[in-house]
Design a protein around this motif. Structure first.
Motif, PDB file in Angstrom:
ATOM      1  N   GLU A 108       7.855  -4.679   3.301  1.00 14.16           N
ATOM      2  CA  GLU A 108       8.881  -3.733   2.864  1.00 14.16           C
ATOM      3  C   GLU A 108       8.462  -2.953   1.620  1.00 14.16           C
ATOM      4  OE1 GLU A 108      12.928  -4.893   2.877  1.00 14.16           O
ATOM      5  OE2 GLU A 108      12.738  -6.018   4.740  1.00 14.16           O
ATOM      6  N   GLU A 109       7.231  -2.458   1.657  1.00 18.09           N
ATOM      7  CA  GLU A 109       6.723  -1.631   0.567  1.00 18.09           C
ATOM      8  C   GLU A 109       7.031  -0.169   0.867  1.00 18.09           C
ATOM      9  OE1 GLU A 109       2.567  -2.288   0.237  1.00 18.09           O
ATOM     10  OE2 GLU A 109       2.780  -4.383  -0.344  1.00 18.09           O
ATOM     11  N   THR A 110       7.765   0.466  -0.016  1.00 21.36           N
ATOM     12  CA  THR A 110       8.083   1.878   0.157  1.00 21.36           C
ATOM     13  C   THR A 110       6.824   2.733   0.039  1.00 21.36           C
ATOM     14  OG1 THR A 110      10.240   1.464  -0.824  1.00 21.36           O
ATOM     15  CG2 THR A 110       9.565   3.741  -0.661  1.00 21.36           C
ATOM     16  N   GLU A 111       5.932   2.361  -0.854  1.00 23.01           N
ATOM     17  CA  GLU A 111       4.698   3.136  -1.049  1.00 23.01           C
ATOM     18  C   GLU A 111       3.802   3.083   0.183  1.00 23.01           C
ATOM     19  OE1 GLU A 111       4.061   5.144  -3.681  1.00 23.01           O
ATOM     20  OE2 GLU A 111       6.088   4.626  -4.264  1.00 23.01           O
ATOM     21  N   GLY A 112       3.914   2.008   0.963  1.00 20.12           N
ATOM     22  CA  GLY A 112       3.122   1.905   2.186  1.00 20.12           C
ATOM     23  C   GLY A 112       3.457   2.992   3.188  1.00 20.12           C
ATOM     24  N   TRP A 113       4.716   3.451   3.191  1.00 20.08           N
ATOM     25  CA  TRP A 113       5.108   4.514   4.114  1.00 20.08           C
ATOM     26  C   TRP A 113       4.495   5.853   3.726  1.00 20.08           C
ATOM     27  CZ3 TRP A 113       7.053   3.915   8.781  1.00 20.08           C
ATOM     28  CH2 TRP A 113       7.546   2.648   9.101  1.00 20.08           C
ATOM     29  N   LYS A 114       4.192   6.040   2.450  1.00 22.31           N
ATOM     30  CA  LYS A 114       3.471   7.249   2.043  1.00 22.31           C
ATOM     31  C   LYS A 114       2.058   7.227   2.609  1.00 22.31           C
ATOM     32  CE  LYS A 114       6.136   7.952  -2.167  1.00 22.31           C
ATOM     33  NZ  LYS A 114       6.127   7.980  -3.622  1.00 22.31           N
ATOM     34  N   ILE A 115       1.440   6.046   2.605  1.00 23.05           N
ATOM     35  CA  ILE A 115       0.104   5.917   3.192  1.00 23.05           C
ATOM     36  C   ILE A 115       0.175   6.133   4.697  1.00 23.05           C
ATOM     37  CG2 ILE A 115      -1.816   4.310   3.557  1.00 23.05           C
ATOM     38  CD1 ILE A 115      -1.053   3.087   0.812  1.00 23.05           C
ATOM     39  N   ILE A 116       1.235   5.646   5.326  1.00 20.58           N
ATOM     40  CA  ILE A 116       1.408   5.863   6.768  1.00 20.58           C
ATOM     41  C   ILE A 116       1.501   7.356   7.068  1.00 20.58           C
ATOM     42  CG2 ILE A 116       3.102   5.626   8.633  1.00 20.58           C
ATOM     43  CD1 ILE A 116       3.545   2.749   7.674  1.00 20.58           C
ATOM     44  N   LEU A 117       2.245   8.095   6.260  1.00 18.46           N
ATOM     45  CA  LEU A 117       2.330   9.548   6.456  1.00 18.46           C
ATOM     46  C   LEU A 117       0.967  10.208   6.301  1.00 18.46           C
ATOM     47  CD1 LEU A 117       5.664  10.600   4.744  1.00 18.46           C
ATOM     48  CD2 LEU A 117       5.004  10.957   7.115  1.00 18.46           C
TER      49      LEU A 117
END
Length: 194
Positions: A108-117
């Motif tokens: 549940e890392e929010t910053e991980g979704w930036k990497i996904i984008l």
């Protein structure tokens, strides 16, 4: 009730992201492995990332051309190789992408979704670039009505990648509203809590 709805929204967005990723991976596997990278696969013509076969009227059969013949026809081999590497590297990214999404969801890392984008945009760029370079080099010998399943699957993959970018953006917006104080740096997070 609001907490349950927020939790369900997060799970739904993540599930949609994984379903879109699975669909894109299935289409890429079909186009690049089942169809062997052929964008045109007709009885009188087979053109793909590894094949360039045209109908020979004298021999009355499909004749596959060698690299030296393609150079004479004005097709640049380095550009074809770069296009092939781009498209097939997108397949490699697609194989590992669902694992990364699952890891980010579990932690549940929010910053991980930036990497996904970022990964999704890179995948979109290399697939579009590779396909565009290939089509630019072979446009004199391929007509739009001749494209078969491999080409349709790759364009479907691009559409699903756009949907993945949209879904990941929605998840990131949802997560930043849910966890407004989450920081990628633990020092900042502890200073906010104090």
């Amino acid at each position: 009730m609001g907490l349950l709805q927020q939790r369900c929204t997060g799970h739904l967005l993540c599930a949609v992201t994984l379903l879109e990723a699975a669909g894109a991976l299935a289409l890429m596997l079909y186009a690049l492995l089942w169809e062997a990278g052929n964008l045109v696969n007709l009885p009188n013509k087979r053109v793909g990332f590894y094949n360039f076969c045209l109908w020979n009227e004298t021999a009355r059969e499909l004749q596959c051309l060698e690299y030296r013949h393609l150079q004479v026809m004005g097709i640049s081999l380095p550009v074809i190789v770069i296009a092939r590497v781009c498209v097939y590297s997108c397949l490699v990214f697609s194989l590992f992408y669902p694992l990364f999404v699952a890891h980010v969801k579990c932690t549940e890392e929010t910053e991980g979704w930036k990497i996904i984008l970022i990964i999704l945009v890179i995948k979109m760029m290399i697939l579009s670039g590779g396909l565009g370079m290939f089509l630019f080099q072979t446009s004199h010998w391929i007509h739009p009505f001749e494209f078969t399943g491999g080409f349709m699957a790759l364009t479907g993959t691009q559409a699903l990648q756009l949907l993945q970018i949209f879904t990941a953006t929605m998840y990131l917006r949802w997560a930043t509203h849910r966890y407004p104080c989450q920081s990628p740096f633990p020092e900042e997070a502890t200073s906010i809590e104090i």
